[in-house]
Design an enzyme around this catalytic site. Structure first.
Site, mmCIF file in Angstrom:
data_model
loop_
_atom_site.group_PDB
_atom_site.id
_atom_site.type_symbol
_atom_site.label_atom_id
_atom_site.label_comp_id
_atom_site.label_asym_id
_atom_site.label_seq_id
_atom_site.Cartn_x
_atom_site.Cartn_y
_atom_site.Cartn_z
ATOM 1 N N THR A 1 0.824 -1.215 0.000
ATOM 2 C CA THR A 1 0.000 0.000 0.000
ATOM 3 C C THR A 1 0.852 1.257 0.000
ATOM 4 O O THR A 1 0.482 2.281 -0.560
ATOM 5 C CB THR A 1 -0.933 -0.024 1.232
ATOM 6 O OG1 THR A 1 -1.764 -1.169 1.125
ATOM 7 C CG2 THR A 1 -1.787 1.216 1.331
ATOM 8 N N SER B 1 1.329 -7.415 -1.110
ATOM 9 C CA SER B 1 2.059 -8.501 -0.441
ATOM 10 C C SER B 1 1.282 -9.813 -0.385
ATOM 11 O O SER B 1 1.822 -10.847 -0.011
ATOM 12 C CB SER B 1 2.482 -8.084 0.966
ATOM 13 O OG SER B 1 1.371 -8.003 1.831
ATOM 14 N N THR C 1 1.739 -4.583 4.176
ATOM 15 C CA THR C 1 1.638 -4.964 5.599
ATOM 16 C C THR C 1 0.954 -6.317 5.781
ATOM 17 O O THR C 1 1.127 -6.959 6.800
ATOM 18 C CB THR C 1 0.833 -3.909 6.386
ATOM 19 O OG1 THR C 1 -0.503 -3.850 5.846
ATOM 20 C CG2 THR C 1 1.502 -2.549 6.318
ATOM 21 N N LYS D 1 0.290 -8.561 12.313
ATOM 22 C CA LYS D 1 -0.756 -7.606 11.933
ATOM 23 C C LYS D 1 -1.997 -7.939 12.756
ATOM 24 O O LYS D 1 -2.547 -9.030 12.660
ATOM 25 C CB LYS D 1 -1.036 -7.711 10.431
ATOM 26 C CG LYS D 1 -2.071 -6.686 9.941
ATOM 27 C CD LYS D 1 -2.008 -6.503 8.442
ATOM 28 C CE LYS D 1 -2.960 -5.383 8.011
ATOM 29 N NZ LYS D 1 -2.773 -5.013 6.592
ATOM 30 N N GLU E 1 0.702 -44.032 25.425
ATOM 31 C CA GLU E 1 2.037 -44.118 26.057
ATOM 32 C C GLU E 1 2.503 -42.738 26.537
ATOM 33 O O GLU E 1 3.636 -42.566 26.969
ATOM 34 C CB GLU E 1 3.080 -44.679 25.078
ATOM 35 C CG GLU E 1 2.948 -46.183 24.779
ATOM 36 C CD GLU E 1 1.764 -46.477 23.893
ATOM 37 O OE1 GLU E 1 0.974 -47.393 24.224
ATOM 38 O OE2 GLU E 1 1.581 -45.739 22.887
HETATM 39 N N1 LIG Z 1 -1.372 -1.955 3.990
HETATM 40 C C1 LIG Z 1 -0.962 -2.815 3.043
HETATM 41 O O1 LIG Z 1 0.155 -2.760 2.586
HETATM 42 C C2 LIG Z 1 -1.964 -3.857 2.597
HETATM 43 C C3 LIG Z 1 -1.733 -4.374 1.205
HETATM 44 N N2 LIG Z 1 -2.885 -5.168 0.809
HETATM 45 C C4 LIG Z 1 -0.465 -5.229 1.102
HETATM 46 O O2 LIG Z 1 -0.209 -6.036 1.957
HETATM 47 O O3 LIG Z 1 0.250 -5.121 0.110
#
Ligand SMILES: NC(=O)C[C@H](N)C(=O)O
Length: 386
Positions: free
Chosen positions: A56, A102, A133, A207, A342
């Site tokens: 993001t 990600s 994230t 997270k 056992e």
């Molecule tokens: N806040 C983020 O980066 C979420 C995003 N969907 C990722 O993990 O790439």
């Protein structure tokens, strides 16, 4: 003092109340004195490498109020254009390893990130990795488990809002990550995560909130805070206790670092999946997993609770079964594992303080090394499981 020799130095000026650390003279001289972030003094500057993977922090939304449904496509230069001046803090170079949400970080990209870090450790004083994230905690755990960065700070950074949203958190998170990676106080602390003014341990961070700015949380993970251009650590430098290090076999037969095409064959990750425990769960899915996978992690209810029928099936599985937890915090003690007549736990292993996604990576690394069941138990015992 001869090079490489060990000397006792204080971590802070106040000698009376200071903590002492043992470090070699070379280590201390390895990082040029960092400049206080946000000031204009010019001394020799640390060299920082930024490795971009997407997330993001590198995304654009449809409007300034949109914080969902964004596209990941901003290059690192655009991210750097949006942060405060760092010319007095460090010299920066960057490399775009990939530019994905990600959710799409897979084993090949994990290896690409691994190789990018290992290459950069040789010639930079700190490394910053921009990353989504959603799975940042997995990549950070993988890096901490496979790379001993010595004194060099490795700092992961992401954001919860796209770059186009009002009050976007990415620029300040990235600025802080660069300052953290440039600061000598960050040395010798392993993999760090910079988000929302907090400095956390990549090994344990997870997270805990799908949407809000303070998304990352975990009891073992807060190491410090970034406030008004000051970096405040709560402890002297140390690394996660009990973290087992794996040496990835990336070299091909000739001993050189394998190229992309051979990496896949040389380090094919063992197939390990995660099953989420719930009321009325039965052993049906585990039967499938037992035939098709090399290991399984069960996100148990509470501190290792599963219905008797599922426990009985797990005690007869031929693959390793890691009992982890649905809950964000807490741990799975060995005492709560199922036992056969056992008193043996058979192939069932407690994850200790690791959540399911970190347990999965740790089991993959153990299986890739052909560890015996007892060796796997010993590795998880490092985080009070086993
Ligand atoms: N806040 C983020 O980066 C979420 C995003 N969907 C990722 O993990 O790439």
């Amino acid at each position: 003092m001869p090079n490489g020799s060990v000397e006792v130095t204080t971590i802070c000026e106040d000698v009376e109340n200071s903590q002492f650390t043992i470090q070699s003279a070379t280590a201390k001289s390895a990082m040029p004195e960092a400049v206080k972030p946000g000031t204009s003094q010019h001394r020799s500057l640390p060299r920082i490498k930024i490795l971009g993977t997407g997330g993001t922090i590198a995304s654009k939304g449809a409007s300034s109020s949109a914080t969902a449904d964004y596209q990941v496509d901003l290059p690192i230069q655009d991210l750097l254009d949006a942060i405060p001046d760092i010319s007095g803090i460090c010299e920066v170079e960057y490399e775009q390893l990939c530019n994905v949400d990600s959710k799409n970080i897979n084993e090949n990209l994990l290896i690409k990130i691994y190789k990018g870090i290992v290459r950069s450790l040789q010639s930079f004083d700190g490394i910053v990795i921009t990353h989504g994230t959603d799975t940042l905690s997995e990549t950070a755990f993988f890096v901490e488990s496979t790379i001993d960065s010595g004194e060099v700070p490795i700092v992961f950074v992401g954001s919860m809002r796209p770059s186009t949203s009002v009050s976007a958190d990415g620029p300040m998170n990235l600025y802080q990550a660069i300052c953290i990676a440039s600061d000598s106080k960050s040395r010798g602390r392993g993999v760090l995560v910079s988000l929302n003014d907090q400095i956390s341990a990549g090994y344990y961070i997870t997270k805990t909130n799908a949407n809000s700015l303070d998304s990352f949380n975990v009891r073992q993970g807060y190491l410090g805070n970034f406030v008004n251009n000051e970096i405040h650590y709560y402890y002297p430098p140390t690394k996660p206790q009990g973290c087992h290090k794996f040496k990835l076999k990336l070299e091909d037969k000739r001993g050189s670092v394998a190229n992309e095409s051979t990496v896949k064959s040389l380090t094919k990750f063992p197939k390990v999946c995660i099953l989420y425990g719930h009321q009325s769960i039965t052993a049906g899915l585990l039967e499938l997993v037992n035939e098709k996978y090399e290991g399984v992690v069960v996100a148990t209810m509470g501190a290792g609770s599963m219905p008797d029928g599922v426990n009985a099936f797990c005690l007869n599985m031929k693959i390793p079964v890691i009992y982890s937890k649905r809950s964000m915090d807490g741990m799975i003690p060995i005492a709560n594992l199922p036992k056969d007549k056992e008193g043996s736990h058979c192939n069932v292993i407690a994850s200790g303080y690791l959540n399911p996604e970190k347990s999965r990576i740790l089991l993959q690394l153990c299986l890739a090394e052909n560890y015996s069941l007892n060796e796997v138990r010993r590795v998880f015992n490092g985080v009070y499981g086993g």
